[in-house]
Design a protein around this motif. Structure first.
Motif: not given
Length: 237
Positions: A117-122
């Protein structure tokens, strides 16, 4: 034995080969096809077919121009949440680990990103390890963890067991799922596992969670000839 039906002859030869293997040390060379055919009174093709069967089972390793050699018995690997090192201990193999890569991965694979569930860019903490038993390569593992708790994994001495490291951090997985598939190794996988490029490997993909939150996405590549997978089963209402 030549008077027996072909299927019966092959079955008898396979059994004799198994009994012969049990008397030999791991790594020992088998007698040649011609020698075995003369010893047991069968055609060389019958010997060849029996050798191929035991090679597919992982009991033998055929090396072109060198011969056929006895392989270690397969490792009974339980597919479950737990430590790989503990499974090797249970199989009476001395587990060791070589860390090949350890870093922040700015672009984890799509499957890892989705599960974690990584955010965009993470990015994610990434570790790649070669797992050995008695000095022999037995698994190539790649794993990704959320950076919110895995920064300590990227510094200091790398852990022998990421499962035990997670336990020390209080984030031991309590649930998850694992998928299993088989196929050919990639060239780098064959090199690291010291197996022929034509071998079959088992691929395990694990998605682990704790209290419903994702804690790990991992991939493991195993030489198929070295393992017998087993899955604990239970019934539920």
């Amino acid at each position: 034995m030549d008077s027996a039906p072909q299927g019966a002859r092959r079955a008898m030869v396979e059994q004799q080969l198994r009994e012969l293997i049990d008397t030999l040390e791991v790594g020992a060379a088998l007698p040649t096809e011609r020698t075995l055919a003369e010893r047991w009174g069968v055609a060389r093709m019958t010997i060849r077919e029996a050798l191929m069967t035991l090679t597919r089972e992982g009991r033998l390793l055929a090396t072109r121009g060198k011969g056929t050699f006895v392989q270690p018995p397969p490792i009974a690997l339980r597919v479950r949440l737990g430590s790989f090192a503990a499974e090797l201990d249970r199989a009476h193999l001395n587990p060791t680990t070589t860390t090949l890569d350890r870093r922040r991965d700015p672009e984890p694979p799509a499957d890892a990103r989705q599960h974690l569930r990584l955010r965009a860019g993470a990015g994610a903490a990434y570790i790649e390890r070669l797992r050995l038993g008695d000095g022999q390569p037995l698994a190539l593992e790649r794993a990704w963890f959320p950076m919110r708790f895995a920064r300590p994994l990227l510094s200091g001495e790398p852990p022998e067991s990421t499962f035990e490291w997670m336990a020390e951090q209080g984030i031991t997985p309590d649930a998850g799922e694992e998928s299993v598939s088989a196929g050919a190794p990639h060239p780098d996988e064959a090199r690291l596992l010291s197996i022929p490029a034509t071998s079959t490997v088992i691929r395990l993909i694990r998605r682990s969670t704790r209290a419903g939150r994702p804690v790990e996405f991992s991939q493991a590549v195993l030489p198929a000839s070295r393992y017998e997978l087993w899955f604990p089963l239970s019934t539920t209402d």
